[in-house]
Each structure stands twice: as structure tokens, then as C-alpha cells.
Scaffold this motif. Sequence first.
Motif, PDB file in Angstrom:
ATOM      1  N   ALA A 138     -21.878  18.666  17.838  1.00  0.00           N
ATOM      2  CA  ALA A 138     -21.017  19.309  17.175  1.00  0.00           C
ATOM      3  C   ALA A 138     -22.622  20.000  16.975  1.00  0.00           C
ATOM      4  CB  ALA A 138     -20.285  19.618  15.757  1.00  0.00           C
ATOM      5  N   ALA A 139     -23.722  18.515  16.076  1.00  0.00           N
ATOM      6  CA  ALA A 139     -24.329  19.171  15.634  1.00  0.00           C
ATOM      7  C   ALA A 139     -25.647  17.834  16.115  1.00  0.00           C
ATOM      8  CB  ALA A 139     -24.106  18.719  13.880  1.00  0.00           C
ATOM      9  N   VAL A 140     -26.809  18.128  16.836  1.00  0.00           N
ATOM     10  CA  VAL A 140     -27.811  17.592  17.154  1.00  0.00           C
ATOM     11  C   VAL A 140     -28.713  17.506  16.689  1.00  0.00           C
ATOM     12  CG1 VAL A 140     -28.674  16.905  19.678  1.00  0.00           C
ATOM     13  CG2 VAL A 140     -26.550  18.122  19.154  1.00  0.00           C
ATOM     14  N   GLU A 141     -29.906  16.544  16.541  1.00  0.00           N
ATOM     15  CA  GLU A 141     -30.666  15.955  15.739  1.00  0.00           C
ATOM     16  C   GLU A 141     -31.836  16.324  17.018  1.00  0.00           C
ATOM     17  OE1 GLU A 141     -33.301  12.960  12.730  1.00  0.00           O
ATOM     18  OE2 GLU A 141     -31.374  12.721  13.325  1.00  0.00           O
ATOM     19  N   THR A 142     -32.594  17.291  16.340  1.00  0.00           N
ATOM     20  CA  THR A 142     -33.320  18.016  16.960  1.00  0.00           C
ATOM     21  C   THR A 142     -34.996  18.014  16.454  1.00  0.00           C
ATOM     22  OG1 THR A 142     -33.004  20.357  16.307  1.00  0.00           O
ATOM     23  CG2 THR A 142     -31.938  19.714  18.400  1.00  0.00           C
ATOM     24  N   SER A 143     -35.771  18.094  17.251  1.00  0.00           N
ATOM     25  CA  SER A 143     -37.372  18.969  16.766  1.00  0.00           C
ATOM     26  C   SER A 143     -37.740  20.190  17.295  1.00  0.00           C
ATOM     27  CB  SER A 143     -38.440  17.320  16.939  1.00  0.00           C
ATOM     28  OG  SER A 143     -39.068  17.476  16.545  1.00  0.00           O
ATOM     29  N   SER A 144     -37.882  21.178  16.494  1.00  0.00           N
ATOM     30  CA  SER A 144     -38.320  22.345  17.513  1.00  0.00           C
ATOM     31  C   SER A 144     -39.713  23.138  16.164  1.00  0.00           C
ATOM     32  CB  SER A 144     -37.124  23.301  17.233  1.00  0.00           C
ATOM     33  OG  SER A 144     -37.754  24.046  17.722  1.00  0.00           O
ATOM     34  N   GLU A 154     -29.440  27.614  16.876  1.00  0.00           N
ATOM     35  CA  GLU A 154     -30.548  27.837  15.962  1.00  0.00           C
ATOM     36  C   GLU A 154     -31.439  26.055  15.525  1.00  0.00           C
ATOM     37  OE1 GLU A 154     -32.393  30.843  13.417  1.00  0.00           O
ATOM     38  OE2 GLU A 154     -30.558  30.309  12.730  1.00  0.00           O
ATOM     39  N   PRO A 155     -32.032  25.646  15.330  1.00  0.00           N
ATOM     40  CA  PRO A 155     -32.828  24.686  15.732  1.00  0.00           C
ATOM     41  C   PRO A 155     -32.847  24.671  13.594  1.00  0.00           C
ATOM     42  CG  PRO A 155     -33.970  24.892  16.654  1.00  0.00           C
ATOM     43  CD  PRO A 155     -32.730  26.194  16.802  1.00  0.00           C
ATOM     44  N   VAL A 156     -32.423  23.663  12.795  1.00  0.00           N
ATOM     45  CA  VAL A 156     -32.944  24.036  11.220  1.00  0.00           C
ATOM     46  C   VAL A 156     -33.259  22.860  10.882  1.00  0.00           C
ATOM     47  CG1 VAL A 156     -30.841  24.494   8.916  1.00  0.00           C
ATOM     48  CG2 VAL A 156     -30.378  25.424  11.327  1.00  0.00           C
ATOM     49  N   ASN A 157     -33.940  23.186   9.414  1.00  0.00           N
ATOM     50  CA  ASN A 157     -34.206  22.416   9.149  1.00  0.00           C
ATOM     51  C   ASN A 157     -33.412  21.922   7.756  1.00  0.00           C
ATOM     52  OD1 ASN A 157     -36.657  20.760  10.558  1.00  0.00           O
ATOM     53  ND2 ASN A 157     -38.191  22.532  10.039  1.00  0.00           N
ATOM     54  N   PHE A 158     -33.008  20.875   7.676  1.00  0.00           N
ATOM     55  CA  PHE A 158     -32.139  20.792   6.131  1.00  0.00           C
ATOM     56  C   PHE A 158     -32.718  20.773   4.958  1.00  0.00           C
ATOM     57  CE2 PHE A 158     -28.959  21.768   9.129  1.00  0.00           C
ATOM     58  CZ  PHE A 158     -28.035  22.123   8.841  1.00  0.00           C
ATOM     59  N   SER A 159     -33.252  20.444   4.071  1.00  0.00           N
ATOM     60  CA  SER A 159     -33.563  19.597   2.878  1.00  0.00           C
ATOM     61  C   SER A 159     -32.636  20.050   1.612  1.00  0.00           C
ATOM     62  CB  SER A 159     -35.018  19.957   3.291  1.00  0.00           C
ATOM     63  OG  SER A 159     -35.064  21.218   2.543  1.00  0.00           O
ATOM     64  N   ILE A 160     -33.482  18.698   0.349  1.00  0.00           N
ATOM     65  CA  ILE A 160     -32.367  19.120  -1.186  1.00  0.00           C
ATOM     66  C   ILE A 160     -33.504  18.831  -1.563  1.00  0.00           C
ATOM     67  CG2 ILE A 160     -32.254  17.105  -0.642  1.00  0.00           C
ATOM     68  CD1 ILE A 160     -29.337  18.228  -2.352  1.00  0.00           C
ATOM     69  N   GLU A 161     -33.582  19.839  -2.581  1.00  0.00           N
ATOM     70  CA  GLU A 161     -34.554  19.723  -4.207  1.00  0.00           C
ATOM     71  C   GLU A 161     -33.053  19.682  -5.208  1.00  0.00           C
ATOM     72  OE1 GLU A 161     -36.620  23.268  -6.080  1.00  0.00           O
ATOM     73  OE2 GLU A 161     -37.440  23.378  -4.263  1.00  0.00           O
ATOM     74  N   ASN A 162     -33.397  19.043  -6.162  1.00  0.00           N
ATOM     75  CA  ASN A 162     -33.362  18.708  -7.071  1.00  0.00           C
ATOM     76  C   ASN A 162     -33.832  19.586  -8.341  1.00  0.00           C
ATOM     77  OD1 ASN A 162     -31.027  16.846  -5.846  1.00  0.00           O
ATOM     78  ND2 ASN A 162     -32.385  15.141  -6.134  1.00  0.00           N
ATOM     79  N   ALA A 163     -33.056  20.291  -8.728  1.00  0.00           N
ATOM     80  CA  ALA A 163     -33.701  21.093 -10.042  1.00  0.00           C
ATOM     81  C   ALA A 163     -33.933  20.169 -11.618  1.00  0.00           C
ATOM     82  CB  ALA A 163     -32.701  23.003  -9.976  1.00  0.00           C
ATOM     83  N   ASP A 164     -31.968  19.781 -11.223  1.00  0.00           N
ATOM     84  CA  ASP A 164     -31.223  18.489 -12.606  1.00  0.00           C
ATOM     85  C   ASP A 164     -30.785  18.152 -11.653  1.00  0.00           C
ATOM     86  OD1 ASP A 164     -32.095  20.529 -14.621  1.00  0.00           O
ATOM     87  OD2 ASP A 164     -30.726  21.893 -13.834  1.00  0.00           O
ATOM     88  N   GLY A 165     -30.741  16.915 -12.742  1.00  0.00           N
ATOM     89  CA  GLY A 165     -29.982  15.169 -11.441  1.00  0.00           C
ATOM     90  C   GLY A 165     -30.674  15.104 -10.995  1.00  0.00           C
ATOM     91  N   PHE A 166     -29.099  13.765 -10.188  1.00  0.00           N
ATOM     92  CA  PHE A 166     -30.211  13.647  -8.667  1.00  0.00           C
ATOM     93  C   PHE A 166     -28.915  13.961  -7.584  1.00  0.00           C
ATOM     94  CE2 PHE A 166     -30.816   9.757  -5.428  1.00  0.00           C
ATOM     95  CZ  PHE A 166     -32.088   9.757  -5.437  1.00  0.00           C
ATOM     96  N   HIS A 167     -29.782  14.823  -6.102  1.00  0.00           N
ATOM     97  CA  HIS A 167     -28.384  14.115  -6.085  1.00  0.00           C
ATOM     98  C   HIS A 167     -28.430  14.854  -4.019  1.00  0.00           C
ATOM     99  CE1 HIS A 167     -26.792  16.352  -9.224  1.00  0.00           C
ATOM    100  NE2 HIS A 167     -27.532  17.203  -9.660  1.00  0.00           N
ATOM    101  N   ALA A 168     -28.192  14.939  -3.394  1.00  0.00           N
ATOM    102  CA  ALA A 168     -28.198  14.400  -1.839  1.00  0.00           C
ATOM    103  C   ALA A 168     -26.796  15.381  -1.502  1.00  0.00           C
ATOM    104  CB  ALA A 168     -28.200  12.920  -1.496  1.00  0.00           C
ATOM    105  N   PHE A 169     -26.272  15.653  -0.087  1.00  0.00           N
ATOM    106  CA  PHE A 169     -25.503  16.474   0.606  1.00  0.00           C
ATOM    107  C   PHE A 169     -25.133  15.410   1.208  1.00  0.00           C
ATOM    108  CE2 PHE A 169     -29.095  19.439   2.117  1.00  0.00           C
ATOM    109  CZ  PHE A 169     -28.694  19.357   2.783  1.00  0.00           C
TER     110      PHE A 169
END
Length: 123
Positions: free
Chosen positions: A29-35, A61-76
Amino acid sequence: MKKMLILITILAIALTAAACAASEDSSNAAVETSSADAKELKIIASDFAFDQTEYKVAVGEPVNFSIENADGFHAFKIKKLGIEIDQGSSKQFTINEPGTYEIRCSIQCGSGHNEMVSTLVVE
């Protein structure tokens, strides 16, 4: 008795084959890619909320997923797709199955942690 044993054996083999096929489908369903031309999807997290209730990407569509923490410490984590992004990291995936997938904060971040949910729509 012998027929019953053969029947049970055949049933066990069939169930094992079906389970293997199901796990293979979800792993694609989701494949790690490098585009080089991947879409950027940055999720901004603050205390107990993501910046959007819904994010949209296109199937294949290849998608670069990232996270930015505005407050606190999070991941998803997007459990059904096997995607997990930690603070400071970026991973690229191509999602091959349309659908709606739940995004959850994957770090116990406080009393509102369970409400930290969003949706990824793949069309």
C-alpha cells in the motif's frame, strides 16, 4: 478419522495462504521511494493538535513526509500504511492504494494525546 485429519490440514494450509496474501497486499500500500520530484507534506504539530484535520495526496505520487513541532514533542504514525515519522526526520513514500488513513501522534505527549488525530486522503 483420517479424512477429518486431512480436512483439518487442508483448512490450515488455506488459512495460512490467505493470511500471507493479505499481509502482502497491505505491505504494498505504501512503498518507501526516492524521487527528486516528490511532493512535500509537512505536518505541523502543537500541543494536542495537527495543523490540519485532513491532508490530501495523489495515488502513485511520491511524497516526502515530515513533522515540525510548534509546541511540545511529537511524531506521527499512519498505522495502516506502515509509515512512522519522527521529529527531525523525513521519509518518502509512494502510496499505491486510494483510501482514507488515520494519522496519530505516536509519542505520549500529555493529557490530550488521544485527541491528536488527523486524516490522510489518498485519491
